[in-house]
Design an enzyme around this catalytic site. Structure first.
Site, mmCIF file in Angstrom:
data_model
loop_
_atom_site.group_PDB
_atom_site.id
_atom_site.type_symbol
_atom_site.label_atom_id
_atom_site.label_comp_id
_atom_site.label_asym_id
_atom_site.label_seq_id
_atom_site.Cartn_x
_atom_site.Cartn_y
_atom_site.Cartn_z
ATOM 1 N N HIS A 304 41.593 29.900 37.953
ATOM 2 C CA HIS A 304 42.901 29.482 38.448
ATOM 3 C C HIS A 304 43.810 29.223 37.259
ATOM 4 C CE1 HIS A 304 45.977 27.327 40.696
ATOM 5 N NE2 HIS A 304 45.474 27.934 41.752
ATOM 6 N N ASP A 361 39.699 30.069 47.590
ATOM 7 C CA ASP A 361 39.353 31.291 48.310
ATOM 8 C C ASP A 361 37.871 31.613 48.291
ATOM 9 O OD1 ASP A 361 41.915 32.021 49.174
ATOM 10 O OD2 ASP A 361 42.425 32.550 47.124
HETATM 11 N N1 CMC Z 1 36.146 36.578 36.700
HETATM 12 C C1 CMC Z 1 35.904 36.901 35.413
HETATM 13 N N2 CMC Z 1 36.702 36.559 34.369
HETATM 14 C C2 CMC Z 1 37.835 35.899 34.655
HETATM 15 C C3 CMC Z 1 38.159 35.507 35.982
HETATM 16 C C4 CMC Z 1 37.280 35.882 37.015
HETATM 17 N N3 CMC Z 1 37.544 35.547 38.286
HETATM 18 N N4 CMC Z 1 39.326 34.845 35.973
HETATM 19 C C5 CMC Z 1 39.725 34.805 34.702
HETATM 20 N N5 CMC Z 1 38.825 35.426 33.896
HETATM 21 C C6 CMC Z 1 38.894 35.553 32.448
HETATM 22 C C7 CMC Z 1 39.887 36.613 32.054
HETATM 23 O O1 CMC Z 1 39.287 37.887 31.903
HETATM 24 C C8 CMC Z 1 40.429 36.068 30.758
HETATM 25 O O2 CMC Z 1 39.502 36.369 29.739
HETATM 26 P P1 CMC Z 1 40.019 36.676 28.204
HETATM 27 O O3 CMC Z 1 40.656 35.386 27.751
HETATM 28 O O4 CMC Z 1 38.776 37.027 27.488
HETATM 29 O O5 CMC Z 1 41.013 37.791 28.327
HETATM 30 C C9 CMC Z 1 40.418 34.559 30.959
HETATM 31 O O6 CMC Z 1 39.399 34.311 31.940
HETATM 32 C C10 CMC Z 1 41.742 33.987 31.454
HETATM 33 O O7 CMC Z 1 42.113 34.719 32.611
HETATM 34 P P2 CMC Z 1 43.611 35.134 32.944
HETATM 35 O O8 CMC Z 1 43.602 36.272 33.893
HETATM 36 O O9 CMC Z 1 44.373 35.286 31.659
HETATM 37 O O10 CMC Z 1 44.084 33.785 33.656
HETATM 38 P P3 CMC Z 1 45.335 33.645 34.605
HETATM 39 O O11 CMC Z 1 45.678 32.217 34.613
HETATM 40 O O12 CMC Z 1 46.410 34.613 34.220
HETATM 41 O O13 CMC Z 1 44.789 34.140 36.031
HETATM 42 C C11 CMC Z 1 43.713 34.147 38.135
HETATM 43 C C12 CMC Z 1 44.352 33.280 37.024
HETATM 44 C C13 CMC Z 1 43.496 33.277 39.367
HETATM 45 C C14 CMC Z 1 44.675 35.289 38.519
HETATM 46 C C15 CMC Z 1 42.365 34.723 37.609
HETATM 47 O O14 CMC Z 1 41.465 33.665 37.310
HETATM 48 C C16 CMC Z 1 41.728 35.694 38.611
HETATM 49 O O15 CMC Z 1 42.052 36.877 38.589
HETATM 50 N N6 CMC Z 1 40.811 35.182 39.498
HETATM 51 C C17 CMC Z 1 40.256 36.017 40.539
HETATM 52 C C18 CMC Z 1 41.244 36.153 41.697
HETATM 53 C C19 CMC Z 1 41.343 34.880 42.520
HETATM 54 O O16 CMC Z 1 40.348 34.291 42.882
HETATM 55 N N7 CMC Z 1 42.583 34.498 42.851
HETATM 56 C C20 CMC Z 1 42.842 33.338 43.734
HETATM 57 C C21 CMC Z 1 43.538 32.225 43.024
HETATM 58 S S1 CMC Z 1 43.537 30.709 43.995
HETATM 59 C C22 CMC Z 1 44.517 31.092 45.371
HETATM 60 C C23 CMC Z 1 45.952 31.006 45.046
HETATM 61 O O17 CMC Z 1 46.465 29.874 45.002
HETATM 62 O O18 CMC Z 1 46.579 32.048 44.824
#
Ligand code: CMC
Length: 427
Positions: A304, A361
Site C-alpha cells: 500500500h 483487498d
Molecule cells: N508484490 C510484490 N512486490 C511489490 C508489491 C506486491 N504486491 N507491491 C509493491 N512491491 C514492491 C515493488 O516492486 C517495489 O519494489 P522496488 O522498490 O524494488 O522497485 C516496492 O515494493 C514499492 O512498490 P511501488 O509499486 O513503488 O509502491 P506504490 O506505493 O507505488 O504502490 C501499490 C502501491 C498498492 C500499487 C502496490 O503495492 C501494488 O501494486 N500492490 C498490489 C495491488 C494491490 O493490492 N492494490 C490494492 C491497494 S489497497 C486498495 C486501495 O485502496 O486501492
C-alpha cells in the site's frame, strides 16, 4: 514560534511557510515557489504532495490507524451501519435518530430507477464489465435528474439519490447480465438487506435475509467508505475542480477505481488465487515470482502507498472472512492458499524490508465470493462502498476557498524546436 522551511536555489534563499495538521502532520507550503524562483517540484504519483486540507479521514500508515471524522474504523465496523457511516462522512457528524430515520426514508424513496434507464443495460454486450456500465449509468443520471440546485437540502437529496440508486443499478446489472428477472427494491428492507434481496431473490427460490450476512455487508461497505486522497478520490477532486456536475465527477471516480492496482485488486486477488489453485503453483514459487523484478507478477492484495504495516481494514476483513465462511458452511480452497501466502510473505525478508503487508483487498474477495457475489462484481461492491467518501471529498472541495482548478505542471523532455518537413522530402 511559527515554523518555516528555507530553500536555496540559484543562490537565492526562499522562506516557505510550514502548515501543520490537527494530528501534527507537517507540510511545506510551496505555493509561491514557481513565481519566486521559476522552479516547480517533481513528484510523480504525488507520494510527497498534499493537494488539500481535509477533515474527513485520518490515516497513519506507520501505526495502521484509520478514522472517519475522528472515529476509529474498528468502532464503526462494530457498532455502525453503512447508512449511518455515510451520513457521518458527508455531514461530519453522527446522525440523531430523526436524521437517521429521514436518511433511510430518502434512501428508500430514491431506490427505484427510471424505467428508461433499464434500456441501457439491455443494449450492452453480454460480456461487458459492470464497472464500465456503472460508470456510464452514473454519468447518465445527470440527464435523468438534471435539477441540481445549490440549496443544501436539494444537494443532500442528490447525495442520497446517488447512494440509493448505485445499489439498484449494481443489482440490476447483475440480474440482466445473468438473464434473470429484475428484482425491485423493497421499502421494508434496510440498505444492505435490500441489496442482497435484489441480487439473490428469484422466482424459483425466494431469498431469506440473514442478519449475519447483512451485518457482514454493512462492515464491508463501512471499511471501503473512504480512504482519504487515493487514486479514485483524487480523480474525483481533479475532475470536480473543473466544476463539472457531481454525477460526471463520481463517474470519473468509478473509472479510476476499476484499475487492478486500486479497487480492481479485489478481483485480481481472486483471479490470482484461482490461477495458483488451478495450475498447482506452490506458495514458494509465487513468492519467488513476486520478488523477481523481471517477472511482472505481483502479490495482489499486498502493499500500500500509505500503510507500512498491516492495513487495519484487512484485520477486520480477515475476521469477517471466518464469520461468513462458517455461516455459509463454505470450505474455500482459495482461503487456504491466501493464508499460506500471507504467512510466507510476512516472514520473507523482501516483503519485510519493503513493508509489504496484506491490504483490504486480500481477504475481501473471499468474503464476497462466500456471499455469492460474482467475481466481476467485486469492484462494483467497492464502488458502492466508496461512494459516500467520494461525495464527502467532492463536497469539501467545492466549499474550500483555497481550491483551484487542478492543473499540474510538467518537465518537458521531448524534442526542442524543429521545422515541419513536407511529406515528399521525408525519405
Ligand atoms: N508484490 C510484490 N512486490 C511489490 C508489491 C506486491 N504486491 N507491491 C509493491 N512491491 C514492491 C515493488 O516492486 C517495489 O519494489 P522496488 O522498490 O524494488 O522497485 C516496492 O515494493 C514499492 O512498490 P511501488 O509499486 O513503488 O509502491 P506504490 O506505493 O507505488 O504502490 C501499490 C502501491 C498498492 C500499487 C502496490 O503495492 C501494488 O501494486 N500492490 C498490489 C495491488 C494491490 O493490492 N492494490 C490494492 C491497494 S489497497 C486498495 C486501495 O485502496 O486501492
Amino acid at each position: 514560534m511559527t515554523e518555516h522551511a528555507k530553500l536555496i536555489i540559484d543562490g537565492k534563499e526562499l522562506t516557505l511557510p510550514v502548515i501543520e495538521g490537527s494530528q501534527g502532520e507537517k507540510a511545506v507550503d510551496i505555493r509561491s515557489l514557481r513565481q519566486e524562483t521559476g522552479y516547480i517540484t517533481f513528484d510523480p504519483g504525488f507520494g510527497n504532495t498534499g493537494t488539500c486540507r481535509s477533515s474527513i479521514t485520518y490515516m497513519d500508515g506507520e501505526k495502521g490507524i484509520l478514522r472517519y471524522r475522528g472515529i476509529p474504523i474498528e468502532q464503526l465496523a462494530e457498532h455502525s451501519t453503512f447508512a449511518e457511516t455515510a451520513f457521518l462522512l458527508i455531514t461530519g457528524q453522527l446522525p440523531t435518530q430523526d436524521e437517521l430515520t429521514r436518511t433511510s426514508v430518502y434512501l428508500n424513496d430514491f431506490s427505484p430507477l427510471h424505467e428508461n434507464m433499464k434500456a441501457f443495460y439491455q443494449n450492452y454486450p453480454p460480456q461487458a464489465h459492470p464497472m464500465g456500465i456503472l460508470s456510464a449509468m452514473i454519468n447518465a443520471m445527470r440527464s435523468f435528474y438534471p435539477e441540481l440546485m445549490d440549496l443544501e437540502e436539494e444537494m443532500n437529496k442528490t447525495y442520497l439519490r446517488l447512494i440509493s440508486k448505485i445499489r439498484t443499478m449494481a443489482a440490476m446489472a447483475y440480474k440482466i447480465s445473468t438473464g434473470q428477472k429484475v428484482v425491485y427494491p423493497r421499502p421494508d428492507l434496510c440498505y444492505c438487506a435490500n441489496f442482497l434481496n435484489m441480487m439473490f431473490d428469484n422466482v424459483v427460490v425466494p431469498y431469506r435475509i440473514d442478519d449475519d450476512l447483512v451485518k457482514a455487508l454493512n462492515v464491508f461497505w463501512i471499511l471501503h467508505a473512504d480512504h482519504e486522497q487515493n487514486c479514485s478520490t483524487t480523480a474525483v477532486r481533479v475532475v470536480g475542480s473543473g466544476k463539472v456536475n457531481i454525477y460526471s465527477t463520481i463517474s470519473a471516480g468509478i473509472s479510476a477505481l476499476w484499475g487492478p492496482l486500486h479497487g480492481g485488486a479485489n478481483q485480481a486477488v481472486i483471479n490470482m488465487l484461482g490461477k495458483i489453485h488451478k495450475e498447482g503453483l506452490t506458495v514458494k514459487e509465487c513468492i519467488a515470482k513476486a520478488k523477481d523484478s523481471n517477472d511482472p507478477f505481483r502479490l495482489m492484495g499486498f502493499g500500500h502507498r500509505v500503510y507500512k504495516t498491516y492495513d487495519p481494514r484487512a484485520k477486520i476483513m480477515k475476521k469477517m472472512c471466518d464469520v461468513v465462511l462458517s455461516k455459509m458452511r463454505i470450505n474455500d480452497p482459495l482461503l487456504n492458499i491466501a493464508q499460506e501466502l500471507e504467512e510466507a510473505a510476512l516472514s520473507d525478508s523482501y516483503f519485510k524490508e519493503k513493508n509489504l503487508y496484506p491490504n483490504v483487498d486480500f481477504y475481501s474477495g473471499i468474503v464476497l465470493r462466500a456471499m455469492g457475489i460474482p467475481t466481476n462484481m467485486f469492484t462494483v461492491m467497492f464502488a458502492i462502498g466508496r461512494l459516500p467518501g467520494w461525495i464527502s471529498q467532492w463536497k469539501e472541495d467545492v466549499a474550500d476557498p483555497e481550491m483551484k482548478i487542478s492543473r499540474p505542471r510538467q518537465i518537458y523532455s521531448g524534442s526542442t524546436k524543429k521545422d515541419y518537413i513536407p511529406i515528399e522530402d521525408r525519405g
